[in-house]
Write an enzyme that holds these catalytic residues in place. Structure first.
Site, PDB file in Angstrom:
ATOM      1  N   ASP A  14       0.859  -1.173   0.000  1.00  0.00           N
ATOM      2  CA  ASP A  14       0.000   0.000   0.000  1.00  0.00           C
ATOM      3  C   ASP A  14       0.903   1.233   0.000  1.00  0.00           C
ATOM      4  O   ASP A  14       2.099   1.141   0.291  1.00  0.00           O
ATOM      5  CB  ASP A  14      -0.893  -0.044   1.239  1.00  0.00           C
ATOM      6  CG  ASP A  14      -1.813   1.150   1.350  1.00  0.00           C
ATOM      7  OD1 ASP A  14      -2.389   1.557   0.324  1.00  0.00           O
ATOM      8  OD2 ASP A  14      -1.955   1.685   2.464  1.00  0.00           O
ATOM      9  N   ASP A  16      -0.134   5.097   1.105  1.00  0.00           N
ATOM     10  CA  ASP A  16      -0.313   6.062   2.188  1.00  0.00           C
ATOM     11  C   ASP A  16      -0.317   5.368   3.547  1.00  0.00           C
ATOM     12  O   ASP A  16      -1.054   4.407   3.766  1.00  0.00           O
ATOM     13  CB  ASP A  16      -1.626   6.825   1.997  1.00  0.00           C
ATOM     14  CG  ASP A  16      -1.684   7.509   0.635  1.00  0.00           C
ATOM     15  OD1 ASP A  16      -0.669   8.100   0.225  1.00  0.00           O
ATOM     16  OD2 ASP A  16      -2.744   7.436  -0.022  1.00  0.00           O
TER      17      ASP A  16
END
Length: 201
Positions: A14, A16
């Site tokens: 991922d 953020d």
């Protein structure tokens, strides 16, 4: 794919909260993904951690939900500038991702064309399954690293091992990590600790 070629693992990440810091959105009062390129900052230790994972010999693939354009929070060109800043910093450090996968949709969006219930938004494993087929990957030997339940759900749906980043705050960090999400295969305070778990395992 060549005859007899063995499927290889990959590291799915991922963005953020894993690679870069979340920022306070004054309009919502919540910590969210950066709205501008100026707000985008890699987290401490991310570059060495990615270099270590890259040296381990597995492809790095980014899988990220980015609905700010669909939600009217950011412009489409700004999303491109944020991505450009990420890639520039990674390439400058000698880090190369095999693929960057962004879902720009949101079912409650306000922008036509992006305001849909799509097939690619996590927790859907769509991007992982595409990467499996395109790069001849063994998802059972791969890892999905994220900081949200949707990341873990995505990895598990694809048959990958899952690692949850749960930033340690306060004195009882160990309890926080253990209770952050019961269904993850492993927990880490940051990407550096995640890399240690994966490489040493």
């Amino acid at each position: 794919m060549g005859i007899g070629e063995v499927a290889r693992p990959a590291i799915f990440l991922d963005r953020d909260g894993v690679l870069n810091a979340l920022v306070l959105n004054p309009a919502t009062g919540r910590m969210e993904s950066p709205l501008t390129a100026e707000d985008f900052q890699l987290l401490p230790g991310v570059i060495p951690a990615l270099l270590r994972l890259q040296a381990h010999g597995t492809p790095l693939i980014l899988i990220s939900n980015q609905p700010n354009y669909a939600l009217g929070k950011s412009s489409y060109p700004m999303l491109g500038l944020i991505h450009y800043k990420l890639v520039t910093e990674l390439v400058g450090a000698g880090i190369h991702f095999a693929r960057y996968c962004y879902c720009l949709h949101h079912p409650r969006g306000v922008v036509q064309g992006c305001s849909v219930l799509c097939a690619c938004r996590k927790p859907s494993p769509w991007f992982l399954l595409r990467a499996r087929d395109d790069f001849h990957l063994s998802l059972a030997d791969s890892w999905m690293i994220g900081d949200q339940p949707t990341d873990t759900e995505c990895g598990r749906a694809a048959g990958a091992r899952t690692l949850r980043i749960a930033a340690a705050e306060g004195s009882d960090a160990g309890t926080q990590l253990r209770t952050a999400e019961a269904c993850a295969d492993a927990f880490a305070r940051d990407l550096a600790e995640a890399a240690e778990i994966i490489v040493s395992g």
